[in-house]
Design a protein around this motif. Structure first.
Motif, PDB file in Angstrom:
ATOM      1  N   LYS A 109     -35.579  96.788 -10.754  1.00  0.00           N
ATOM      2  CA  LYS A 109     -36.009  98.181 -10.691  1.00  0.00           C
ATOM      3  C   LYS A 109     -36.689  98.340  -9.340  1.00  0.00           C
ATOM      4  O   LYS A 109     -37.625  97.604  -9.021  1.00  0.00           O
ATOM      5  CB  LYS A 109     -36.993  98.493 -11.817  1.00  0.00           C
ATOM      6  CG  LYS A 109     -37.593  99.870 -11.740  1.00  0.00           C
ATOM      7  CD  LYS A 109     -38.633 100.059 -12.842  1.00  0.00           C
ATOM      8  CE  LYS A 109     -39.313 101.411 -12.703  1.00  0.00           C
ATOM      9  NZ  LYS A 109     -40.372 101.575 -13.716  1.00  0.00           N
ATOM     10  N   ASN A 110     -36.205  99.265  -8.517  1.00  0.00           N
ATOM     11  CA  ASN A 110     -36.712  99.467  -7.161  1.00  0.00           C
ATOM     12  C   ASN A 110     -37.377 100.832  -7.062  1.00  0.00           C
ATOM     13  O   ASN A 110     -36.781 101.841  -7.431  1.00  0.00           O
ATOM     14  CB  ASN A 110     -35.553  99.408  -6.156  1.00  0.00           C
ATOM     15  CG  ASN A 110     -34.791  98.116  -6.260  1.00  0.00           C
ATOM     16  OD1 ASN A 110     -35.344  97.046  -6.081  1.00  0.00           O
ATOM     17  ND2 ASN A 110     -33.502  98.205  -6.574  1.00  0.00           N
ATOM     18  N   SER A 111     -38.611 100.851  -6.528  1.00  0.00           N
ATOM     19  CA  SER A 111     -39.358 102.100  -6.343  1.00  0.00           C
ATOM     20  C   SER A 111     -39.674 102.255  -4.866  1.00  0.00           C
ATOM     21  O   SER A 111     -40.235 101.350  -4.246  1.00  0.00           O
ATOM     22  CB  SER A 111     -40.663 102.066  -7.137  1.00  0.00           C
ATOM     23  OG  SER A 111     -40.415 101.798  -8.501  1.00  0.00           O
ATOM     24  N   LEU A 128     -40.849  99.393  -0.137  1.00  0.00           N
ATOM     25  CA  LEU A 128     -40.126  99.406  -1.405  1.00  0.00           C
ATOM     26  C   LEU A 128     -40.709  98.319  -2.300  1.00  0.00           C
ATOM     27  O   LEU A 128     -40.911  97.192  -1.857  1.00  0.00           O
ATOM     28  CB  LEU A 128     -38.637  99.152  -1.164  1.00  0.00           C
ATOM     29  CG  LEU A 128     -37.734  99.075  -2.387  1.00  0.00           C
ATOM     30  CD1 LEU A 128     -36.386  99.742  -2.083  1.00  0.00           C
ATOM     31  CD2 LEU A 128     -37.502  97.644  -2.824  1.00  0.00           C
ATOM     32  N   THR A 129     -40.982  98.671  -3.561  1.00  0.00           N
ATOM     33  CA  THR A 129     -41.487  97.698  -4.523  1.00  0.00           C
ATOM     34  C   THR A 129     -40.403  97.412  -5.548  1.00  0.00           C
ATOM     35  O   THR A 129     -39.812  98.341  -6.112  1.00  0.00           O
ATOM     36  CB  THR A 129     -42.769  98.202  -5.208  1.00  0.00           C
ATOM     37  OG1 THR A 129     -43.760  98.416  -4.195  1.00  0.00           O
ATOM     38  CG2 THR A 129     -43.297  97.197  -6.216  1.00  0.00           C
ATOM     39  N   THR A 130     -40.139  96.130  -5.766  1.00  0.00           N
ATOM     40  CA  THR A 130     -39.104  95.684  -6.690  1.00  0.00           C
ATOM     41  C   THR A 130     -39.728  94.903  -7.839  1.00  0.00           C
ATOM     42  O   THR A 130     -40.549  94.018  -7.623  1.00  0.00           O
ATOM     43  CB  THR A 130     -38.084  94.774  -5.971  1.00  0.00           C
ATOM     44  OG1 THR A 130     -37.425  95.527  -4.957  1.00  0.00           O
ATOM     45  CG2 THR A 130     -37.047  94.214  -6.935  1.00  0.00           C
ATOM     46  N   SER A 131     -39.300  95.235  -9.049  1.00  0.00           N
ATOM     47  CA  SER A 131     -39.628  94.459 -10.247  1.00  0.00           C
ATOM     48  C   SER A 131     -38.329  93.775 -10.660  1.00  0.00           C
ATOM     49  O   SER A 131     -37.368  94.445 -11.053  1.00  0.00           O
ATOM     50  CB  SER A 131     -40.140  95.397 -11.344  1.00  0.00           C
ATOM     51  OG  SER A 131     -40.408  94.674 -12.508  1.00  0.00           O
ATOM     52  N   ARG A 132     -38.281  92.429 -10.530  1.00  0.00           N
ATOM     53  CA  ARG A 132     -37.027  91.685 -10.666  1.00  0.00           C
ATOM     54  C   ARG A 132     -37.102  90.656 -11.795  1.00  0.00           C
ATOM     55  O   ARG A 132     -38.083  89.960 -11.960  1.00  0.00           O
ATOM     56  CB  ARG A 132     -36.728  90.970  -9.355  1.00  0.00           C
ATOM     57  CG  ARG A 132     -35.544  90.024  -9.414  1.00  0.00           C
ATOM     58  CD  ARG A 132     -35.223  89.416  -8.072  1.00  0.00           C
ATOM     59  NE  ARG A 132     -34.661  90.455  -7.233  1.00  0.00           N
ATOM     60  CZ  ARG A 132     -34.925  90.602  -5.951  1.00  0.00           C
ATOM     61  NH1 ARG A 132     -35.751  89.796  -5.337  1.00  0.00           N
ATOM     62  NH2 ARG A 132     -34.363  91.559  -5.261  1.00  0.00           N
ATOM     63  N   LYS A 133     -35.995  90.580 -12.527  1.00  0.00           N
ATOM     64  CA  LYS A 133     -35.807  89.550 -13.550  1.00  0.00           C
ATOM     65  C   LYS A 133     -34.607  88.698 -13.126  1.00  0.00           C
ATOM     66  O   LYS A 133     -33.614  89.244 -12.659  1.00  0.00           O
ATOM     67  CB  LYS A 133     -35.525  90.182 -14.916  1.00  0.00           C
ATOM     68  CG  LYS A 133     -36.652  91.083 -15.429  1.00  0.00           C
ATOM     69  CD  LYS A 133     -36.225  91.793 -16.701  1.00  0.00           C
ATOM     70  CE  LYS A 133     -37.275  92.773 -17.177  1.00  0.00           C
ATOM     71  NZ  LYS A 133     -38.486  92.142 -17.664  1.00  0.00           N
TER      72      LYS A 133
END
Length: 193
Positions: free
Chosen positions: A139-141, A121-126
């Motif tokens: 946002k989790n892909s 799982l790849t996460t783009s985190r703020k």
């Protein structure tokens, strides 16, 4: 090198529109941190039976191996840092590294040689500091799926819940605590559940 800490968090899943609205209206930073998580368990899900989670996280060329085990409130988190070589051998060949996490599993009589990567799982985190807490919007892909999540980390579950409830009310976002963690969502997707 390893460490232990207690993690107390509450989370809600968001629609894409609510994610975009919160990022904009709450002034989350423009830049995101991107990380890739590899979730491990045995094929018969022995860690899940103990309500434990094991992941390898790659972020900016560093590899953190993390085991989470339940406590009466929150989670015990054991962290062990791996070299790139150790991480690649674990991902590609399933060779479990020695160290504090393997020792802890041995103590529980869990055979680490049976553990393997089940999902990625790849996460783009703020991240945003907020009234004495920390908010993460992600946002989790994973596989063919994408989802969005708002998380509050604080000193107590009650405080984390209250903070999320207040934010959801203020920004007209549905408030329903998410009880299905990223690991479970990613593994279920990978296993076709």
């Amino acid at each position: 090198m390893s460490s232990n800490n207690i993690e107390i968090e509450a989370k809600v899943l968001l629609s894409k529109n609510d994610y975009d609205k919160l990022v904009r209206q709450m002034h989350f930073p423009e830049n995101s941190t991107v990380q890739t998580n590899y979730y491990l368990d045995s094929r018969d899900r022995i860690l899940k039976k103990y309500d434990m989670a094991l992941r390898l996280r790659e972020e900016n060329g560093t590899y953190a191996f993390t085991l989470k085990a339940p406590l009466s409130e929150g989670l015990l988190q054991k962290d062990q840092f791996l070299s790139e070589k150790e991480a690649k051998v674990l991902i590609d060949n399933g060779l479990f590294p020695r160290g504090e996490i393997a020792d802890f599993l041995d103590m529980l009589q869990i055979d680490s040689s049976k553990l393997c990567v089940l999902a990625k799982l790849t996460t783009s985190r703020k991240v945003l500091p907020y009234k004495g807490t920390s908010l993460d919007i992600s946002k989790n892909s994973y596989g063919t799926k994408v989802d969005y999540e708002l998380e509050c980390d604080s000193d107590s579950f009650t405080q984390s819940q209250s903070t999320l409830r207040n934010i959801c009310t203020q920004y007209n976002v549905p408030y329903e605590l998410n009880s299905v963690n990223k690991e479970t969502r990613a593994i279920n997707a990978a296993l076709g559940k």
